[in-house]
Design an enzyme around this catalytic site. Structure first.
Site, PDB file in Angstrom:
ATOM      1  N   CYS A  32       0.843  -1.212   0.000  1.00  0.00           N
ATOM      2  CA  CYS A  32       0.000   0.000   0.000  1.00  0.00           C
ATOM      3  C   CYS A  32       0.873   1.256   0.000  1.00  0.00           C
ATOM      4  O   CYS A  32       1.531   1.567   1.002  1.00  0.00           O
ATOM      5  CB  CYS A  32      -0.924  -0.022   1.220  1.00  0.00           C
ATOM      6  N   CYS A  35       0.110   3.902   2.611  1.00  0.00           N
ATOM      7  CA  CYS A  35       0.566   3.437   3.931  1.00  0.00           C
ATOM      8  C   CYS A  35       2.022   3.845   4.169  1.00  0.00           C
ATOM      9  O   CYS A  35       2.397   4.258   5.273  1.00  0.00           O
ATOM     10  CB  CYS A  35       0.429   1.925   4.042  1.00  0.00           C
TER      11      CYS A  35
END
Length: 330
Positions: A32, A35
């Protein structure tokens, strides 16, 4: 060294939730991109705000801990969840800087409240049952928004210096007068030269106030009536003032709401649940509480706890937080 705890099993997370009063969890995945953008900010917050057994930051890899992610319905990455006393209190889905700003500001204020509870109240809030003490039930559909108060800017006038500071009024711990615990620090406030008190409480955000909960626990010993503090009887509330009022000014001004309390208004735990004229308490940025007089023949009034019940709205302008990502990832 990082203070962040990497969760390796559901049981480990459960242990952390039991051991720490506040837990901030970052649910992420290695693939991600948002993230990775937010990770440095999360580490900065962890380094600045972590306190043993009080505030803990954890990271949960959703690919490795699928059961944990499913249990907390994590469907978007990154997702940040704030747990208070083991229960979900706040959730931010996606790398949204504004939402993260709001949660961080609220967390910071919550930490200030916890510090006040640990230090100035003599540690009376150490147990879960004590920390969850409220004094009265919440009205249906509304929440406790006391943590929206800017503690550092609160001001209490005519307070007896031998009693507690203004911070003890917002402590989540059960008052020592009810818990039976002895402490050298007094976790209540009393007026000083007469029965009047003036409390200024500014807020982090626009609030909608629905109910005011006041706890007052004067001693029931056999001391002379003049020496025993009283519960408040007449209270005047003023909204959206930029600073505290003076006593003469508060006497003369027309209040947003004036309240008359009697003995029947106080429950078994010494708390009065006061409904407000909700239409007059919309978009509130500050509240001035003026205790005009007490219910009795004494010379002082006493306050143990104060709770604000309602809804938190738009955040006021805060300092910039480093950008953490443009779009939330799925």
């Amino acid at each position: 060294m990082s203070k962040t705890v990497n969760i390796s099993s559901p049981s480990q997370l459960s242990e952390v939730l039991q051991a720490s009063r506040l837990v901030v969890a970052d649910f992420y995945a290695d693939w991600c991109a948002p993230c990775h953008q937010v990770a440095p900010i999360f580490e900065q917050l962890s380094s600045a705000l972590s306190r043993p057994n009080l505030v803990t930051f954890v990271k949960v890899n959703t690919d490795q801990q699928k059961d944990v992610a499913q249990a907390y319905r994590v469907t978007s990455l990154p997702t940040f969840i704030v747990f208070r006393n083991g229960k979900v209190a706040e959730r931010v889905q996606g790398a949204d800087p504004l939402k993260l700003q709001a949660v961080v500001q609220k967390l910071t204020n919550e930490i200030e409240n916890l510090k006040a509870g640990d230090g100035e109240a003599g540690g009376s809030g150490s147990g879960d049952a004590e920390a969850n003490w409220r004094g009265a039930e919440l009205p249906r559909g509304y929440g406790d928004i006391t943590d929206q108060i800017e503690l550092k800017r609160c001001e209490l006038l005519n307070v007896d210096p031998d009693t507690g500071s203004v911070r003890v009024l917002f402590d989540g711990a059960k008052p020592s007068a009810l818990s039976g615990q002895k402490s050298s620090a007094k976790d209540w406030v009393e007026s000083d030269t007469d029965e009047q008190l003036l409390l200024f409480t500014p807020f982090q955000s626009m609030l909608k106030l629905h109910t005011l909960q006041i706890t007052s626990l004067p001693p029931s010993d056999s001391a002379d009536d003049d020496d025993v503090p009283m519960r408040p009887r007449t209270i005047k509330l003023f909204t959206n003032k930029p600073h505290n009022l003076g006593f003469d000014e508060a006497e003369d001004l027309s209040a947003t709401q004036e309240i008359q309390l009697s003995e029947k208004d106080w429950n078994a735990e010494g708390t009065a649940n006061i409904p407000l004229r909700f239409v007059k308490f919309q978009n509130i940025t500050s509240l001035v509480l003026f205790v005009v007089d007490g219910d009795g023949d004494g010379q002082k009034t006493r306050l143990d706890r104060l709770r604000l019940i309602g809804e938190a709205g738009e955040k006021r302008e805060m300092g910039k937080l480093e950008k953490i990502g443009d779009e939330p990832g799925e």
